[in-house]
Design an enzyme around this catalytic site. Structure first.
Site, mmCIF file in Angstrom:
data_model
loop_
_atom_site.group_PDB
_atom_site.id
_atom_site.type_symbol
_atom_site.label_atom_id
_atom_site.label_comp_id
_atom_site.label_asym_id
_atom_site.label_seq_id
_atom_site.Cartn_x
_atom_site.Cartn_y
_atom_site.Cartn_z
ATOM 1 N N PRO A 88 48.509 31.991 41.269
ATOM 2 C CA PRO A 88 49.561 33.021 41.271
ATOM 3 C C PRO A 88 49.329 34.089 40.204
ATOM 4 O O PRO A 88 49.920 35.165 40.262
ATOM 5 C CB PRO A 88 50.844 32.226 41.003
ATOM 6 N N GLU A 115 50.407 21.115 38.544
ATOM 7 C CA GLU A 115 50.796 22.308 37.769
ATOM 8 C C GLU A 115 49.627 23.263 37.590
ATOM 9 O O GLU A 115 49.753 24.278 36.905
ATOM 10 C CB GLU A 115 51.341 21.895 36.396
ATOM 11 N N ARG A 153 35.393 37.873 58.001
ATOM 12 C CA ARG A 153 35.554 38.914 59.032
ATOM 13 C C ARG A 153 34.792 40.185 58.712
ATOM 14 O O ARG A 153 34.517 40.990 59.594
ATOM 15 C CB ARG A 153 37.033 39.286 59.178
ATOM 16 N N ASP A 167 39.149 48.970 62.621
ATOM 17 C CA ASP A 167 39.313 50.425 62.628
ATOM 18 C C ASP A 167 40.669 50.789 62.054
ATOM 19 O O ASP A 167 40.790 51.682 61.239
ATOM 20 C CB ASP A 167 39.232 50.982 64.058
HETATM 21 N N1 4FN Z 1 50.309 27.952 43.333
HETATM 22 C C1 4FN Z 1 54.776 31.696 41.064
HETATM 23 C C2 4FN Z 1 54.988 31.458 39.702
HETATM 24 C C3 4FN Z 1 54.585 30.264 39.131
HETATM 25 C C4 4FN Z 1 53.949 29.277 39.914
HETATM 26 C C5 4FN Z 1 53.740 29.515 41.253
HETATM 27 C C6 4FN Z 1 53.059 28.499 42.118
HETATM 28 C C7 4FN Z 1 49.760 25.575 43.418
HETATM 29 C C8 4FN Z 1 48.705 24.531 41.401
HETATM 30 C C9 4FN Z 1 49.562 26.875 41.253
HETATM 31 C C10 4FN Z 1 50.641 30.572 44.319
HETATM 32 C C11 4FN Z 1 50.818 31.848 44.837
HETATM 33 C C12 4FN Z 1 49.754 32.518 45.389
HETATM 34 C C13 4FN Z 1 46.975 30.365 45.109
HETATM 35 C C14 4FN Z 1 54.136 30.732 41.824
HETATM 36 C C15 4FN Z 1 48.315 30.643 44.905
HETATM 37 C C16 4FN Z 1 49.385 29.939 44.341
HETATM 38 C C17 4FN Z 1 48.509 31.914 45.413
HETATM 39 C C18 4FN Z 1 49.201 28.566 43.758
HETATM 40 C C19 4FN Z 1 49.543 24.297 42.652
HETATM 41 C C20 4FN Z 1 49.355 25.592 40.521
HETATM 42 C C21 4FN Z 1 50.337 26.694 42.568
HETATM 43 C C22 4FN Z 1 55.739 33.987 40.640
HETATM 44 C C23 4FN Z 1 54.057 33.695 42.402
HETATM 45 C C24 4FN Z 1 56.321 32.787 42.694
HETATM 46 C C25 4FN Z 1 51.811 26.371 42.258
HETATM 47 C C26 4FN Z 1 55.229 33.025 41.679
HETATM 48 N N2 4FN Z 1 47.328 32.390 45.881
HETATM 49 N N3 4FN Z 1 52.481 27.426 41.516
HETATM 50 O O1 4FN Z 1 53.016 28.653 43.321
HETATM 51 O O2 4FN Z 1 48.113 28.075 43.650
HETATM 52 O O3 4FN Z 1 46.419 31.446 45.707
#
Ligand code: 4FN
Length: 224
Positions: A88, A115, A153, A167
């Site tokens: 995130p 986490e 892609r 496109d």
């Molecule tokens: N997520 C936010 C704030 C704090 C934590 C999270 C969250 C998966 C391991 C990360 C999340 C979003 C977009 C991977 C989200 C992404 C993840 C992603 C992700 C478990 C820790 C976690 C402010 C964005 C809402 C959990 C916001 N793109 N923690 O989701 O990996 O790729």
């Protein structure tokens, strides 16, 4: 292009390898998707790769050693691989970034669970952090799959010529509306211009509609 994915849930990537346009790219050897079970790099008898956080609090943190060893092993095979942590905290994945990433020969994708990873992994082992959007999800795997799809892609030969989406997004706008048989359903008719056979008029209509729809539904896309 070679993707190496580090994950606790390699089975999630089966769909990408067997279904649709990305699977066809794999079959044509235009791309390779390798998954690495992080648990295989654990050194304890229970194959744990996580531990509780220093400072206390809820949840578990993915430890440095299994991740570092796994990346080391991947780099023996692909020394030039770019290591990306789906997170995130990452830069938001866009069409433009997908196009940029498609220029790399090899990409390693680290998927977080619990986490997330020990901060020292981000400091020392990761080249880039990428996010697929601002919402809470349970793990990085879906993010990795979105990235693999969007990047693959862009590779020459992966798409057939029948795909018009490229496109439309090339100019950063939404796609024009699509219609197929029948000509009329429940009183709803296909726009007459599409049946006219006048290709120049059809192209003009589609261009106008794409702009109109973008302005109405996603005006943010026009200010880029
Ligand atoms: N997520 C936010 C704030 C704090 C934590 C999270 C969250 C998966 C391991 C990360 C999340 C979003 C977009 C991977 C989200 C992404 C993840 C992603 C992700 C478990 C820790 C976690 C402010 C964005 C809402 C959990 C916001 N793109 N923690 O989701 O990996 O790729």
């Amino acid at each position: 292009m070679i993707f190496d994915v580090i994950t606790l849930f390699p089975e999630m990537f089966a769909a990408l390898k067997t279904e649709g346009v990305i699977a066809r790219g794999v079959k044509k050897s235009l791309l390779e998707i390798n998954t690495w079970q992080l648990r295989d790099f654990a050194t304890n008898k229970h194959r744990n790769i996580d531990d509780s956080p220093y400072g206390g609090g809820a949840g578990m943190v993915m430890q440095v050693q299994p991740i570092r060893d796994c990346i080391g092993k991947i780099k023996q095979q692909n020394p030039k691989t770019k290591v990306i942590y789906l997170s995130p905290q990452g830069k938001k994945l866009t069409h433009k970034i997908a196009l940029e990433l498609s220029k790399f020969e090899a990409i390693t994708l680290l998927c977080g669970r619990y986490e997330g990873v020990d901060e020292r992994v981000i400091e020392f082992d990761i080249d880039m952090e990428i996010s697929i959007g601002d919402y809470v999800i349970s793990g990085g795997e879906l993010g990795a799959m979105v990235l693999i799809d969007a990047v693959s892609r862009q590779l020459d030969g992966v798409l057939g010529n029948q795909d018009s989406l490229d496109d439309s997004f090339a100019n950063g706008q939404l796609d024009y509306p699509h219609y197929t048989r029948p000509e009329i359903i429940d009183g709803q008719a296909v726009p007459a211009v599409l049946l006219s056979g006048h290709q120049a008029n059809i192209n003009d209509w589609r261009k106008d509609k794409a702009f109109e729809i973008t302005q109405k539904k996603r005006p943010d896309l026009l200010n880029k």
